[in-house]
Enzyme design. Structure first.
Site, PDB file in Angstrom:
ATOM      1  N   TYR A  33       1.014  -1.025  -0.175  1.00 41.61           N
ATOM      2  CA  TYR A  33       0.001   0.322  -0.070  1.00 41.61           C
ATOM      3  C   TYR A  33       0.550   0.912  -0.286  1.00 41.61           C
ATOM      4  CZ  TYR A  33       1.016   0.940   4.931  1.00 41.61           C
ATOM      5  OH  TYR A  33       1.348   0.983   6.232  1.00 41.61           O
ATOM      6  N   ARG A  52       7.996   4.260  -4.546  1.00 39.69           N
ATOM      7  CA  ARG A  52       8.242   2.744  -3.360  1.00 39.69           C
ATOM      8  C   ARG A  52       7.430   2.053  -3.593  1.00 39.69           C
ATOM      9  NH1 ARG A  52       7.314   4.938   2.430  1.00 39.69           N
ATOM     10  NH2 ARG A  52       5.534   5.375   2.205  1.00 39.69           N
ATOM     11  N   ARG A 100      -7.990 -20.461  -2.880  1.00 41.20           N
ATOM     12  CA  ARG A 100      -6.685 -20.147  -2.228  1.00 41.20           C
ATOM     13  C   ARG A 100      -5.360 -21.685  -2.433  1.00 41.20           C
ATOM     14  NH1 ARG A 100      -4.919 -21.410   4.134  1.00 41.20           N
ATOM     15  NH2 ARG A 100      -4.244 -20.295   4.546  1.00 41.20           N
ATOM     16  N   LYS A 147       6.485  -1.484   1.870  1.00 43.69           N
ATOM     17  CA  LYS A 147       5.166  -1.594   2.533  1.00 43.69           C
ATOM     18  C   LYS A 147       4.200  -2.626   1.893  1.00 43.69           C
ATOM     19  CE  LYS A 147       3.108   2.671   3.628  1.00 43.69           C
ATOM     20  NZ  LYS A 147       3.492   3.132   5.067  1.00 43.69           N
ATOM     21  N   GLU A 179      11.404   2.028  14.410  1.00 48.46           N
ATOM     22  CA  GLU A 179      11.207   3.195  14.162  1.00 48.46           C
ATOM     23  C   GLU A 179       9.141   2.703  15.102  1.00 48.46           C
ATOM     24  OE1 GLU A 179      10.402   2.341  10.135  1.00 48.46           O
ATOM     25  OE2 GLU A 179       9.251  -0.109  10.220  1.00 48.46           O
ATOM     26  N   LEU A 203      11.020   0.928   7.238  1.00 49.02           N
ATOM     27  CA  LEU A 203      10.543   1.690   6.032  1.00 49.02           C
ATOM     28  C   LEU A 203      11.533   2.609   5.540  1.00 49.02           C
ATOM     29  CD1 LEU A 203       8.383   0.894   4.013  1.00 49.02           C
ATOM     30  CD2 LEU A 203       6.982   2.379   5.234  1.00 49.02           C
TER      31      LEU A 203
HETATM   32  N1  PLP Z   1       7.403   3.406   9.137  1.00 54.74           N
HETATM   33  C1  PLP Z   1       7.121   2.709   9.450  1.00 54.74           C
HETATM   34  C2  PLP Z   1       6.552   0.998  10.005  1.00 54.74           C
HETATM   35  C3  PLP Z   1       5.695   3.121   8.457  1.00 54.74           C
HETATM   36  O1  PLP Z   1       4.230   2.623   8.735  1.00 54.74           O
HETATM   37  C4  PLP Z   1       5.080   4.526   8.143  1.00 54.74           C
HETATM   38  C5  PLP Z   1       4.285   5.229   6.845  1.00 54.74           C
HETATM   39  O2  PLP Z   1       2.857   4.359   7.395  1.00 54.74           O
HETATM   40  C6  PLP Z   1       6.263   5.534   8.137  1.00 54.74           C
HETATM   41  C7  PLP Z   1       7.833   4.817   8.647  1.00 54.74           C
HETATM   42  C8  PLP Z   1       6.683   6.548   7.413  1.00 54.74           C
HETATM   43  O3  PLP Z   1       6.793   7.109   5.816  1.00 54.74           O
HETATM   44  P1  PLP Z   1       6.426   7.809   5.287  1.00 54.74           P
HETATM   45  O4  PLP Z   1       6.737   8.757   5.359  1.00 54.74           O
HETATM   46  O5  PLP Z   1       6.440   7.346   3.536  1.00 54.74           O
HETATM   47  O6  PLP Z   1       4.800   8.011   5.224  1.00 54.74           O
END
Ligand code: PLP
Length: 280
Positions: A33, A52, A100, A147, A179, A203
Site C-alpha cells: 500500500y 516506493r 486459496r 510497505k 521506528e 521502512l
Molecule cells: N515506518 C513505518 C513502519 C510506516 O508505516 C510509515 C508510514 O506509514 C513510515 C515509516 C513513514 O513513511 P512515510 O513517510 O512514507 O509515510
C-alpha cells in the site's frame, strides 16, 4: 461517510466498494500500500510514493495493477470526485483473486483499491503540543523495507500506546529503536538529528527522504546511526515523520519528558520548512 472510492477500474459510492473473499490481500496479507498526502487539493511528493510502490511490488514479484499514468489519474479522480482539499489517499495493491493456495497462482490480475480520508494535516493541533510515545519490542518480520499490508504487529503496538495514553509506539530491537508503528523515529542532540540508517529493518519513509533533502538545503546535520531508548530519554528534542503527520514533535517517551515537555526549536523549524515545501 459518503465517499467515492475506487475498486479495480471503477469509481463507486463507498457502500458499493467491495472485494472478493478470495482476494489474497484478505487471505494472506499478500499486498502492498501507499498513503499520499493531499494539501490544497494537490498530491504531495507523489513521485516518491510511486517509486516506493514500484519497489515494494518488485520485491514481492507482484504485477502492476495498471499503468503509471492510469494510477495518477485514479489519484486525481478521487481528489476531484470527493472535492478533497486536505487529507490522504490510501491505495492498496494485492496479488489478486484466486482459490486459496500459498504459492503464486498463475495468470491472476492484481487488485487495486483506493479511498480518501479527510484529515487536518497542516493545522494538526498535536503539532502545537507535541505527542507522547512509549517503547515496545519490535516483533515484525525482517522485510520491513516493503510497505506490506501485513500490519498486525503495528496494530498491537499502536493499541498499546493508546492504552498507555500515548499516540505512537517506538519499536525496539536488540536494545535499539527501529521506528514507530507508522512513522520513522528521530532524536535531536546538540542541534544534530539522529536517526537509524535505512536497511531491511525499517521502512524508507518518503517523508524521511524529503526531510533529508530539506535538512541539507538548510544546513541541518543528520547523523544516521542506531540509538537506544535511554539515549532518547536524554535527548534535547525528538520527533517522528510520516506522510500524514509530516514532522511531529515528541514531548514524552516512556514517561520521560523531552525538552521540558514542549516542542523544541529544531523540530518546530523543521516542521515549518516541511510545510512550506509541501504547500508549494
Ligand atoms: N515506518 C513505518 C513502519 C510506516 O508505516 C510509515 C508510514 O506509514 C513510515 C515509516 C513513514 O513513511 P512515510 O513517510 O512514507 O509515510
Amino acid at each position: 461517510m459518503n465517499r467515492i472510492v475506487y475498486v479495480n477500474g471503477e469509481f463507486l459510492p463507498e457502500a458499493q466498494g467491495k472485494v472478493s473473499i478470495f482476494d489474497r490481500g484478505f487471505l494472506f496479507a499478500d499486498g502492498v500500500y501507499e498513503v499520499t498526502p493531499i494539501i490544497n487539493g494537490k498530491l504531495v511528493d507523489y513521485d516518491a510514493h510511486i517509486e516506493r510502490l514500484d519497489r515494494s511490488l518488485n520485491e514481492l514479484k507482484m504485477a502492476w495493477p495498471c499503468t503509471k499514468p492510469e494510477l495518477r489519474k485514479m489519484h486525481e479522480g478521487l481528489v476531484a470526485r470527493n472535492k478533497l482539499k486536505e487529507g490522504i489517499i490510501y491505495m492498496q495493491v494485492t496479488r489478486g483473486v484466486a482459490d486459496r493456495m500459498f504459492n503464486f497462482p498463475k495468470d491472476i490480475k492484481s487488485s487495486l483499491v483506493a479511498f480518501p480520508q479527510v484529515m487536518s494535516l497542516v493545522d494538526n493541533p498535536n503539532a502545537r503540543t507535541g505527542v507522547k510515545v512509549v517503547t515496545t519490542p519490535d516483533i515484525r518480520w525482517l522485510r520491513r523495507d516493503i510497505k506490506s499490508v501485513m500490519l498486525l504487529a503495528p496494530v498491537l503496538g499502536k493499541q498499546e500506546a493508546y492504552e498507555k495514553g500515548a499516540s505512537e509506539a517506538w519499536m525496539v530491537e536488540e536494545g535499539k529503536v527501529t521506528e514507530g508503528t507508522s512513522s520513522n523515529a528521530y532524536i535531536v542532540k546538540n542541534n544534530t538529528i539522529i536517526t537509524r540508517p535505512l536497511s531491511n529493518r525499517i521502512l524508507a519513509g518518503c517523508t524521511r527522504r524529503a526531510l533529508f533533502r530539506l535538512a541539507k538545503e538548510h544546513g541541518v546535520i543528520i547523523e544516521e546511526r542506531l540509538f537506544t531508548p535511554e539515549e532518547a530519554y536524554g535527548a534535547d528534542e525528538a520527533f517522528l515523520s510520516s506522510a500524514s503527520q509530516f514532522v511531529m514533535p515528541i514531548v514524552e517517551i516512556d514517561g520521560h519528558r523531552i525538552g521540558g515537555g514542549q516542542p523544541g526549536p529544531v523540530v518546530r523549524k523543521l516542521r515549518e520548512i516541511f510545510l512550506e515545501e509541501a504547500q508549494k
